[in-house]
Motif scaffolding. Structure first.
Motif, PDB file in Angstrom:
ATOM      1  N   VAL B 265       0.833  -1.347   0.102  1.00 51.80           N
ATOM      2  CA  VAL B 265       0.447   0.093   0.160  1.00 51.80           C
ATOM      3  C   VAL B 265       0.972   0.996   0.034  1.00 51.80           C
ATOM      4  CG1 VAL B 265      -1.841  -0.917   1.223  1.00 51.80           C
ATOM      5  CG2 VAL B 265      -0.361   0.121   2.437  1.00 51.80           C
ATOM      6  N   ARG B 266       0.560   2.134  -0.460  1.00 56.16           N
ATOM      7  CA  ARG B 266       1.068   3.519  -0.213  1.00 56.16           C
ATOM      8  C   ARG B 266       0.921   3.915   0.872  1.00 56.16           C
ATOM      9  NH1 ARG B 266      -3.300   8.592  -1.490  1.00 56.16           N
ATOM     10  NH2 ARG B 266      -4.995   7.001  -0.454  1.00 56.16           N
ATOM     11  N   ALA B 267       2.627   4.555   1.474  1.00 54.78           N
ATOM     12  CA  ALA B 267       2.877   5.329   2.322  1.00 54.78           C
ATOM     13  C   ALA B 267       2.044   6.423   3.057  1.00 54.78           C
ATOM     14  CB  ALA B 267       4.808   5.575   2.585  1.00 54.78           C
ATOM     15  N   ALA B 268       2.406   5.767   4.389  1.00 53.85           N
ATOM     16  CA  ALA B 268       1.335   7.397   4.942  1.00 53.85           C
ATOM     17  C   ALA B 268       2.155   8.848   5.241  1.00 53.85           C
ATOM     18  CB  ALA B 268       0.735   6.849   6.650  1.00 53.85           C
ATOM     19  N   ASP B 269       3.311   8.598   4.754  1.00 51.41           N
ATOM     20  CA  ASP B 269       3.979  10.071   4.873  1.00 51.41           C
ATOM     21  C   ASP B 269       4.950  10.008   3.662  1.00 51.41           C
ATOM     22  OD1 ASP B 269       3.644  10.323   7.772  1.00 51.41           O
ATOM     23  OD2 ASP B 269       4.740   8.755   7.886  1.00 51.41           O
ATOM     24  N   VAL B 274       4.670   0.924   0.215  1.00 46.38           N
ATOM     25  CA  VAL B 274       5.128   0.170   1.793  1.00 46.38           C
ATOM     26  C   VAL B 274       3.947  -1.514   1.515  1.00 46.38           C
ATOM     27  CG1 VAL B 274       5.558   1.820   3.155  1.00 46.38           C
ATOM     28  CG2 VAL B 274       3.734   0.963   3.621  1.00 46.38           C
TER      29      VAL B 274
END
Lengths: 398, 398
Positions: B265-269, B274
């Protein structure tokens, strides 16, 4: 009388965009260009419209507004079927290119913010022009123009798989992230003439539809422009699923699995920690299960009703839609019911039956005498049939 | 007759370890040392046992086997209440230190693999010595020693919050990761003399318990050593929750939210992607909601039953436990029902009533005449009361 065909541009060749392109290519008045970034989806739509000889494809990055401007400038008429995040920038680019435009992108932003720009440029653009928003708005606009006063509007709509698979009994006929948004964004309704905010998934109702069974309806934030364009004291929009869906979605939401607040977890590879949004992980798990299989049948169910006074009598006007997947062309019901209103309204613009400059929601067209009937007749020719009814109501108490 | 107190070491001062330490410190025969890595939990247990003057705390990293070996070497008797992942290495370290040992760590590994080592070293160790595994094993061992033959054994057990909060109506009285493991690990049962594997959460049954209501029981992989030590042709272990829990856990499992397979999934930051395990994210969302509030009341419900022939007659022997949180000392029921069997068995070892070298599951003690009665008497003194019953059964058909 034979004329040179007009050039029609369709932006986006996803589920709905390709159905729109195929419908337009069947019309000898149009030469159709479909733009998409994916060779694969372009090849598919080209094959579906091959027999017409009136469809060409162009590989283009439609998230690039300059590219959209160039393509629109070469067309006489533009239709938009891009993901919602590109909705507003695409609308602006087509207005700047001074081309008539019909869009179904369901943008989160307010498209009416560009109304002034469209008037300045002399451009007629119709937005939210699918099934709901879309046909639902047209019915509401029509009802308000006929009833005096119109006291109540309600919209129930659902796109569903025919086969119900445990546990969710649901597949997403459009972008799945937009579906999950429906379960979290507070729903705005109109009660007593005021906008009130209720929790998404709230106020379940159970409606029975012959042919599909009982469905579960819940509040969603779907009134959109209707809240501002129509002066009706009571309005609500509800989404429908097979019963039980609300309970599961509420559990996932309560658990925090729809949250956009990052959480820290250990990385799957290595020893470090990473921050992710639970919603992204939930989506990654749900969406493969919520994707229609090739050839899988879906249905679209919609009921729009208006209450008010007609020729001095209280009545309830209603339009009922029960549409199925087309197995011959393997066109999903949601693509048909969403795409055809846009291609039909595009024809109305092309025929100069509606030319007013500005950015218009479909309720504006619904209020124009004759337009709703024209749209319904063309939908009927494509097998999308709304059953209209007008029933007397007891006179209002008090 | 006054003797110098014996030194008892308690490894781990979590929910159960601290209850064990407090119980042992109340006994004038013992000087108790509690080891934990957390100053905070050590301060709490020291305060709870302050009036006895017989408990000291030591800050230590119990995941370090050399540290465990050093501490055990200084003690006469050792009790283990560490997280399950440290179970096997701690058992080995205490055996190597040649000290009698009683453990409740619920290790995933097979502790009986160290039976040979314990015999060589002349060490008596009792493992899985809580409530279930623990008391359940003792009842089974007792029943098999009394019935000839014993034809059926069943264990139903649940630790639950008194207040039921939507949607899960559950709080985890022990390490939450171990709880989720119960919902995914295939359950091994014995049917027709053979081990059969069934899905976790399968075969729901509804059992009514006065005082708590109807509970929902489902297969879990809880027989552990009983599958191998007892020759009974039919054995099952089921976990109990408030009704509805199975359905929700099955939905989360089906959705993949208990999966250990990494997803990207995409990183939150930042913009990168990731990889995370969905289970870790689900756990991060669930566990804060599954944690008991300070002072929150819980209950432990258990029913162990054995069927077989006693003095030539078919009978059903059963033991029923319904135990509540102790509001005076704010000791959770699960800590009482799990910790006290360990402290009582530790006393039996200290009193030389059971000394056989080896690693023993509790069913071995249950088969030793007098030991179960001694344990039940001591539990009763602490308010943990099992209701025992023996009922005649119709003679077996065929």
């Amino acid at each position: 009388m034979s004329m040179k065909p007009s050039n029609v541009l369709v932006l986006g060749s996803g589920m709905v965009g390709s159905a729109m392109a195929v419908d337009l290519a069947a019309d000898p008045r149009f030469d159709v260009t479909v733009a998409d970034r994916s060779e694969a989806v372009l090849a598919r739509v080209a094959q579906r419209a091959a027999s017409t000889g009136r469809l060409r494809t162009v590989r283009a990055d439609c998230s690039d507004v300059r590219e959209v401007g160039r393509l629109a400038g070469a067309a006489d008429l533009v239709l938009g079927a891009l993901p919602s995040v590109f909705g507003l920038q695409t609308l602006r680019a087509v207005i700047e290119a001074r081309r008539p435009y019909v869009d179904i992108s369901f943008m989160a932003d307010d498209p009416l913010a560009l109304d002034g720009l469209a008037r300045e440029r002399g451009v007629c653009a119709v937005v939210d022009c699918g099934v709901a928003p879309g046909m639902s708005n047209m019915f509401c606009g029509y009802a308000v123009s006929r009833l005096s006063p119109c006291t109540h509007l309600e919209i129930y709509v659902g796109g569903l798989p025919v086969e119900r698979r445990w546990p969710y009994e649901y597949k997403a006929p459009f972008a799945p992230h937009d579906v999950l948004e429906e379960y979290t964004r507070p729903a705005r309704l109109v009660e007593g003439g005021k906008i009130v905010v209720k929790e998404a998934l709230s106020e379940p109702e159970y409606l029975h539809f012959p042919g599909i069974g009982t469905l579960e309806a819940f509040n969603t934030d779907g009134l959109r422009s209707l809240m501002f364009t129509l002066k009706v004291p009571s309005m609500k929009e509800k989404t429908m699923r097979y019963p039980g869906h609300i309970a599961l979605m509420r559990v996932l939401r309560e658990t925090g699995l729809f949250s956009k607040e990052p959480v820290e977890v250990r990385a799957a590879d290595g020893d470090g920690a990473v921050r992710v949004r639970p919603l992204d992980v939930t989506a990654a798990m749900l969406f493969p299960k919520w994707t229609f299989e090739p050839g899988e049948a879906d249905v679209t169910v919609m009921r729009v009703a208006a209450e008010g006074t007609l020729d001095g009598r209280r009545v309830r006007m209603a339009w009922d839609l029960f549409d199925r997947h087309d197995p011959v062309t393997d066109t999903r019901s949601m693509s048909r019911t969403t795409g055809f209103p846009a291609t039909i309204v595009a024809r109305l613009l092309h025929e100069k039956r509606f030319t007013t400059p500005g950015v218009h929601p479909p309720e504006t067209l619904g209020a124009v005498p004759g337009l709703l009937d024209a749209v319904l007749a063309e939908l009927g020719r494509r097998g999308v049939t709304y059953a209209a009814s007008t029933q007397p109501l007891p006179a209002a108490a008090g």
